[in-house]
Design a protein around this motif. Structure first.
Motif, PDB file in Angstrom:
ATOM      1  N   UNK A 126       0.840  -1.205   0.000  1.00  0.00           N
ATOM      2  CA  UNK A 126       0.000   0.000   0.000  1.00  0.00           C
ATOM      3  C   UNK A 126       0.875   1.256   0.000  1.00  0.00           C
TER       4      UNK A 126
ATOM      5  N   UNK B 257       1.153   4.038  -3.228  1.00  0.00           N
ATOM      6  CA  UNK B 257       0.843   5.463  -3.059  1.00  0.00           C
ATOM      7  C   UNK B 257       2.058   6.345  -3.326  1.00  0.00           C
TER       8      UNK B 257
ATOM      9  N   UNK C   7     -16.992  -5.172  -2.280  1.00  0.00           N
ATOM     10  CA  UNK C   7     -16.119  -4.197  -2.938  1.00  0.00           C
ATOM     11  C   UNK C   7     -16.055  -2.964  -2.046  1.00  0.00           C
TER      12      UNK C   7
ATOM     13  N   UNK D  13     -14.593   0.809  -1.806  1.00  0.00           N
ATOM     14  CA  UNK D  13     -13.968   1.942  -2.488  1.00  0.00           C
ATOM     15  C   UNK D  13     -13.486   2.894  -1.403  1.00  0.00           C
ATOM     16  N   UNK D  14     -12.174   3.106  -1.349  1.00  0.00           N
ATOM     17  CA  UNK D  14     -11.569   3.849  -0.236  1.00  0.00           C
ATOM     18  C   UNK D  14     -10.555   4.852  -0.758  1.00  0.00           C
ATOM     19  N   UNK D  15     -10.261   5.877   0.034  1.00  0.00           N
ATOM     20  CA  UNK D  15      -9.087   6.677  -0.317  1.00  0.00           C
ATOM     21  C   UNK D  15      -7.898   5.722  -0.399  1.00  0.00           C
ATOM     22  N   UNK D  16      -7.049   5.897  -1.409  1.00  0.00           N
ATOM     23  CA  UNK D  16      -6.022   4.876  -1.652  1.00  0.00           C
ATOM     24  C   UNK D  16      -5.073   4.704  -0.473  1.00  0.00           C
ATOM     25  N   UNK D  17      -4.960   5.744   0.370  1.00  0.00           N
ATOM     26  CA  UNK D  17      -4.021   5.665   1.493  1.00  0.00           C
ATOM     27  C   UNK D  17      -4.623   5.017   2.736  1.00  0.00           C
TER      28      UNK D  17
ATOM     29  N   UNK E 254      -6.159  -0.472  -7.898  1.00  0.00           N
ATOM     30  CA  UNK E 254      -6.255   0.990  -8.009  1.00  0.00           C
ATOM     31  C   UNK E 254      -5.396   1.691  -6.947  1.00  0.00           C
ATOM     32  N   UNK E 255      -4.183   1.229  -6.760  1.00  0.00           N
ATOM     33  CA  UNK E 255      -3.247   1.820  -5.799  1.00  0.00           C
ATOM     34  C   UNK E 255      -3.777   1.822  -4.370  1.00  0.00           C
TER      35      UNK E 255
ATOM     36  N   UNK F  39      -7.239   2.059  -3.846  1.00  0.00           N
ATOM     37  CA  UNK F  39      -8.565   2.678  -3.906  1.00  0.00           C
ATOM     38  C   UNK F  39      -9.707   1.687  -4.006  1.00  0.00           C
TER      39      UNK F  39
ATOM     40  N   UNK G 108     -13.195   6.591   5.198  1.00  0.00           N
ATOM     41  CA  UNK G 108     -13.563   7.644   4.247  1.00  0.00           C
ATOM     42  C   UNK G 108     -14.110   7.115   2.938  1.00  0.00           C
ATOM     43  N   UNK G 109     -14.558   5.860   2.925  1.00  0.00           N
ATOM     44  CA  UNK G 109     -15.098   5.287   1.696  1.00  0.00           C
ATOM     45  C   UNK G 109     -16.417   4.579   1.947  1.00  0.00           C
ATOM     46  N   UNK G 110     -16.695   3.581   1.134  1.00  0.00           N
ATOM     47  CA  UNK G 110     -17.964   2.846   1.282  1.00  0.00           C
ATOM     48  C   UNK G 110     -17.792   1.417   0.791  1.00  0.00           C
TER      49      UNK G 110
ATOM     50  N   UNK H  71       1.134  12.509   0.444  1.00  0.00           N
ATOM     51  CA  UNK H  71       1.129  11.052   0.266  1.00  0.00           C
ATOM     52  C   UNK H  71      -0.151  10.613  -0.444  1.00  0.00           C
TER      53      UNK H  71
ATOM     54  N   UNK I 203      -1.917  12.637  -2.315  1.00  0.00           N
ATOM     55  CA  UNK I 203      -2.043  13.491  -3.506  1.00  0.00           C
ATOM     56  C   UNK I 203      -3.392  14.216  -3.528  1.00  0.00           C
TER      57      UNK I 203
ATOM     58  N   UNK J 245     -12.927  11.284  -1.458  1.00  0.00           N
ATOM     59  CA  UNK J 245     -11.535  10.983  -1.788  1.00  0.00           C
ATOM     60  C   UNK J 245     -11.379   9.525  -2.224  1.00  0.00           C
ATOM     61  N   UNK J 246     -12.440   8.724  -2.049  1.00  0.00           N
ATOM     62  CA  UNK J 246     -12.461   7.357  -2.582  1.00  0.00           C
ATOM     63  C   UNK J 246     -12.792   7.460  -4.082  1.00  0.00           C
ATOM     64  N   UNK J 247     -12.563   6.385  -4.850  1.00  0.00           N
ATOM     65  CA  UNK J 247     -12.792   6.477  -6.292  1.00  0.00           C
ATOM     66  C   UNK J 247     -14.242   6.765  -6.685  1.00  0.00           C
TER      67      UNK J 247
END
Lengths: 350, 508
Positions: free
Chosen positions: A187, A191, A258, A260-264, A278-279, A281, A302-304, B127, B129, B206-208
């Motif tokens: 991860x 990033x 599935x 979907x999250x901020x990539x970090x 997706x790095x 994500x 921060x995702x779903x 980090x 971006x 910030x998620x896709x």
């Protein structure tokens, strides 16, 4: 040919008049996606064909029932591609379904998703009118961007009858590298790379192995190969296996989530096996962690989370915040006043 | 809302809702209310204080607002919106006022809500971006803040020194690099804002993606009509190691247009692909001394970026394609200073127009690239017809044109000719299968031409979208989407003027 469109319009008008629900279904390759819905089937496959493709305009326009495979073969002949690498999930996939489903493949993190390449749509609304939004040009800010709203709308606003998509040239060179890395380190790497000018077009981590695809000019690919390291492997089958969910991971038991999250977002620590794209994500989770726990974790990051395959086809999508849900209901009522299209497929009250 | 203004304005324009004098009693009532919500310096209402807000970058339209509100926090934005909702006062949001379509033109009965004081960069995460910024943060300020991390914010409208991120969101702004790096739409991940009801709403993430419909797609480019933006999350991208610019001269504008197609056909997506015609190069050269070939009928500026090896490979391919396409002269920038010099002329085209003419009117149509030659020939004819000069700069890669109509704004008759010239270009853009606006927005400027581009049913659906977000209709009312009534009036005007243009062309 226009009689096929007329037939769709007639079906919609009759259903609206009778307030009878319709299920929009072409090849049925994405039947599993979303909540259970019901009603008479409306099949848009009769309205098919590429309307225009001029390679130098970087646009393809096609009727909804055009097979996705046909679009790809037309583009391929001109050295072009749909940059978002949409999954087909079967041989019957159509371009209308592709836009309505809004699903993207491995290139999503670098190129963008379906939404990013939609330039225009024609939409057959619940009022029985075919309306054109957007167009065939790259830049267009006249009116609200309803064309892009259609991407991923799961057919709840109407039947997409025609789409115009931006296309791109295929990269000159491509290579796939494989590195051995544990989850947290992978991860971090993905990033870090994404913050550097590297031509990375896809990443995937599973079970201690990180695959990285690099695409671009020959020189760029050669340089990136040095910088990233790892072993060179044959990538075509690997990435296609991910895109089409034919990889062994997807055949395992238990529901498929599935996230979907901020990539970090950090390693999730949920029970089950995971495949990360997706790095960072997009994270696929296969296993029997409780739904509430998965949703909670995704939200905290921060995702779903979406229940993608398996399990009961109810409430598969994360719930919406109240003001956002209210806008959804009002939009649905405007586009589809009688509530005939794909009832409940996105949310129970839509 | 307000009574329709005088229809016999000197320019023969159709009246706009919200034009006219400010009602003093209404003003007292609204100002008194705003003063309970904002500090004293945050409420402006005297003519001399509100005058600077009477127009945006489109100076052809001017109107004083009832009052100007300058909130300093999201909580204050919410309070202002709720008060306006209660008093049924329209709100016109405004960033830096650099917009070119009158989207921030005040409403005589409304509050102009300036985001100028909401100008902090909340968070920059190198980090991840991403940067989270308040609405009044300038476009270039984001790139400057990210520079230390080797990152930048990609969309670069020519007003980027001054324009704000929320203004970019409102217009879906582009710039000279959007062929490769996308528009505001592709570079904004999330928008937080206050709805017409005073609710805080978040769009995107910030998620896709987000669950449900992609409402962010509607918010971006919505010209301040769906939500008052209070926070924007943008994507930052790695700055390429190197960028070089190729300048190619052509002795025919049509051939230059074909060279653009040839570049794309060769599978190259340059970082920038711009064209200037000879009147444009001759207009800017004395001003910026960019070294343009003034004998060329048109020049192309083509940028390549990436690693040094990558750029070298691409420049070699570009040079080959341009030569084959008939370029008369090719120059490649050999230093960053030279690259910036090449771009300086293009980026300063608008100020240069302001230098050679008392006023200029910038158009923004987008057409399929292959119709470029046709459009240019038509514009040349229109120059004769209207007796006005019109240099052309284009985002050639996107087919987005910026004809600059030069005129004297102190001459009422000339203003009218300039506007008619503009209308004819807009109508032709639609007739050629394009759009009336690529990146500047409809605002008040092109509101009548929306009648040509969309059917009654399509425009009705736009009004429906507006209702879904802003049921009370208080956010920037009467902009961008014309009423059925207005279109009927515009239709009568076109026909009675005997100037329904291009009746021979197929409508798209």
């Amino acid at each position: 040919m226009s009689s096929a469109l007329d037939a769709l319009v007639d079906t919609v008008r009759a259903a609206s008049a009778a307030r009878a629900p319709l299920v929009i279904r072409a090849g049925g390759t994405k039947d599993f996606h979303g909540n259970e819905t019901g009603g008479d089937r409306i099949d848009p496959r009769g309205w098919a064909g590429v309307v225009a493709h001029e390679p130098t305009e970087l646009v393809i326009t096609a009727r909804c029932g055009t097979p996705l495979a046909e679009i790809e073969s037309v583009l391929d002949a001109a050295g072009q591609m749909l940059p978002f690498e949409p999954p087909h999930f079967g041989t019957g996939a159509t371009v209308g379904g592709c836009v309505a489903a809004g699903l993207a493949g491995p290139r999503r993190a670098s190129a963008g998703g379906v939404r990013d390449f939609v330039l225009g749509v024609k939409l057959l609304t619940g009022r029985g009118e075919v309306l054109a939004f957007g167009g065939t040009v790259m830049k267009n800010v006249a009116g609200y961007d309803v064309a892009r709203l259609a991407a991923g709308s799961l057919g709840i606003l109407g039947v997409i009858t025609e789409v115009s998509l931006k296309v791109l040239p295929k990269p000159v060179a491509e290579a796939t590298l494989r590195l051995e890395l544990p989850e947290a380190a992978a991860l971090k790497k993905m990033n870090e790379w994404a913050g550097q000018p590297l031509p990375i077009s896809a990443t995937a981590w599973h079970d201690g192995l990180l695959h990285v695809r690099i695409s671009g000019a020959r020189a760029a690919v050669a340089e990136a190969r040095q910088k990233i390291g790892g072993a060179s492997v044959d990538g075509a089958a690997f990435w296609n296996g991910l895109r089409e969910h034919q990889a062994a991971f997807f055949a395992g038991p238990g529901p498929l989530w599935r996230l979907a999250l901020p990539s970090t977002a950090p390693a999730l620590g949920l029970s089950g096996t995971q495949l990360i794209e997706w790095s960072g994500g997009q994270r696929w989770l296969r296993g029997d962690a409780p739904a509430d726990r998965i949703r909670e974790r995704a939200k905290a990051c921060g995702g779903h989370a979406t229940l993608f395959r398996g399990g009961a086809r109810r409430d598969v999508f994360a719930p919406l915040a109240a003001p956002v849900a209210a806008i959804h209901r009002r939009l649905k009522a405007e586009f589809d006043p009688e509530g005939i299209f794909n009832r409940g497929r996105l949310y129970a009250d839509l | 809302m307000n009574a329709p203004a005088d229809k016999t304005n000197p320019y023969g324009r159709l009246a706009l809702d919200g034009e006219g004098p400010v009602d003093a009693q209404r003003q007292r009532e609204v100002v008194a209310r705003l003063r309970t919500l904002l500090p004293e310096h945050g409420v402006l209402f005297r003519d001399e204080d509100t005058r600077p807000y009477e127009c945006d970058g489109l100076t052809l339209y001017r109107q004083l607002p009832l009052a100007v509100a300058l909130p300093e926090s999201e909580a204050q934005v919410i309070a202002v919106v709720k008060a306006c909702r209660e008093l049924n006062v329209p709100i016109v949001p405004r960033g830096a006022g650099t917009g070119l379509s009158g989207g921030a033109l005040p409403h005589a009965g409304g509050v102009l809500l300036s985001t100028a004081k909401l100008n902090r960069i909340v968070r920059l995460d190198a980090f991840a971006r991403t940067a989270v910024v308040e609405p009044g943060v300038r476009n270039l300020a984001i790139t400057e803040a990210a520079a230390n991390h080797g990152l930048y914010y990609a969309p670069d409208p020519s007003s980027q020194i001054a324009c704000t991120i929320a203004g970019n969101v409102a217009e879906n702004s582009g710039g000279v690099h959007c062929l490769k790096y996308g528009l505001t739409f592709h570079n904004v991940l999330a928008v937080r804002g206050v709805s017409g009801d005073g609710d805080v709403v978040e769009f995107g993430s910030a998620a896709p993606d987000v669950p449900g419909l992609d409402l962010l797609a509607l918010v971006i480019g919505s010209e301040g009509m769906l939500v008052v933006v209070t926070e924007v999350t943008v994507k930052l991208v790695p700055k390429p190691a190197l960028a070089r610019c190729v300048m190619a001269s052509f002795d025919d504008v049509g051939i230059a247009g074909e060279a653009v197609a040839a570049i794309i056909a060769a599978g190259i997506i340059p970082a920038g692909l711009e064209m200037m015609d000879q009147p444009a190069t001759r207009m800017v050269e004395p001003f910026v001394k960019a070294g343009y070939d003034l004998d060329a009928a048109a020049i192309l500026l083509v940028e390549s970026d990436g690693t040094p090896a990558e750029v070298e490979e691409e420049i070699a391919r570009l040079t080959e394609v341009l030569n084959r396409a008939g370029a008369k002269r090719i120059a490649v920038s050999n230093s960053e200073a030279e690259r910036l010099k090449f771009w300086k002329g293009r980026k300063n085209a608008f100020p240069a127009a302001g230098r050679v003419s008392p006023a200029y009117y910038c158009m923004d149509g987008t057409i399929p690239r292959k119709r470029l030659g046709e459009m240019l020939r038509a514009i040349q004819q229109m120059e004769g017809k209207y007796g006005l000069r019109c240099p052309n700069v284009f985002h050639a890669g996107d087919g987005n044109l910026h004809p600059l109509i030069l005129f004297n704004d102190n001459d009422v008759e000339e203003v009218k000719r300039a506007e008619d010239f503009g209308v004819e270009i807009l109508e032709l853009s639609v007739a050629l299968g394009g759009t009336i606006t690529g990146e500047h927005g409809v605002g008040v400027e092109k509101i009548s031409q929306m009648c040509s581009q969309f059917t009654d049913a399509e425009r009705a659906m736009f009004h429906a979208v507006k209702r879904a977000f802003d049921p009370a209709g208080i956010l920037n009312p009467a902009k961008a989407i014309p009423t059925l009534h207005r279109c009927a009036e515009y239709g009568r005007m076109k026909v009675s003027g005997g100037r329904l243009p291009f009746s021979e062309l197929e409508r798209f």
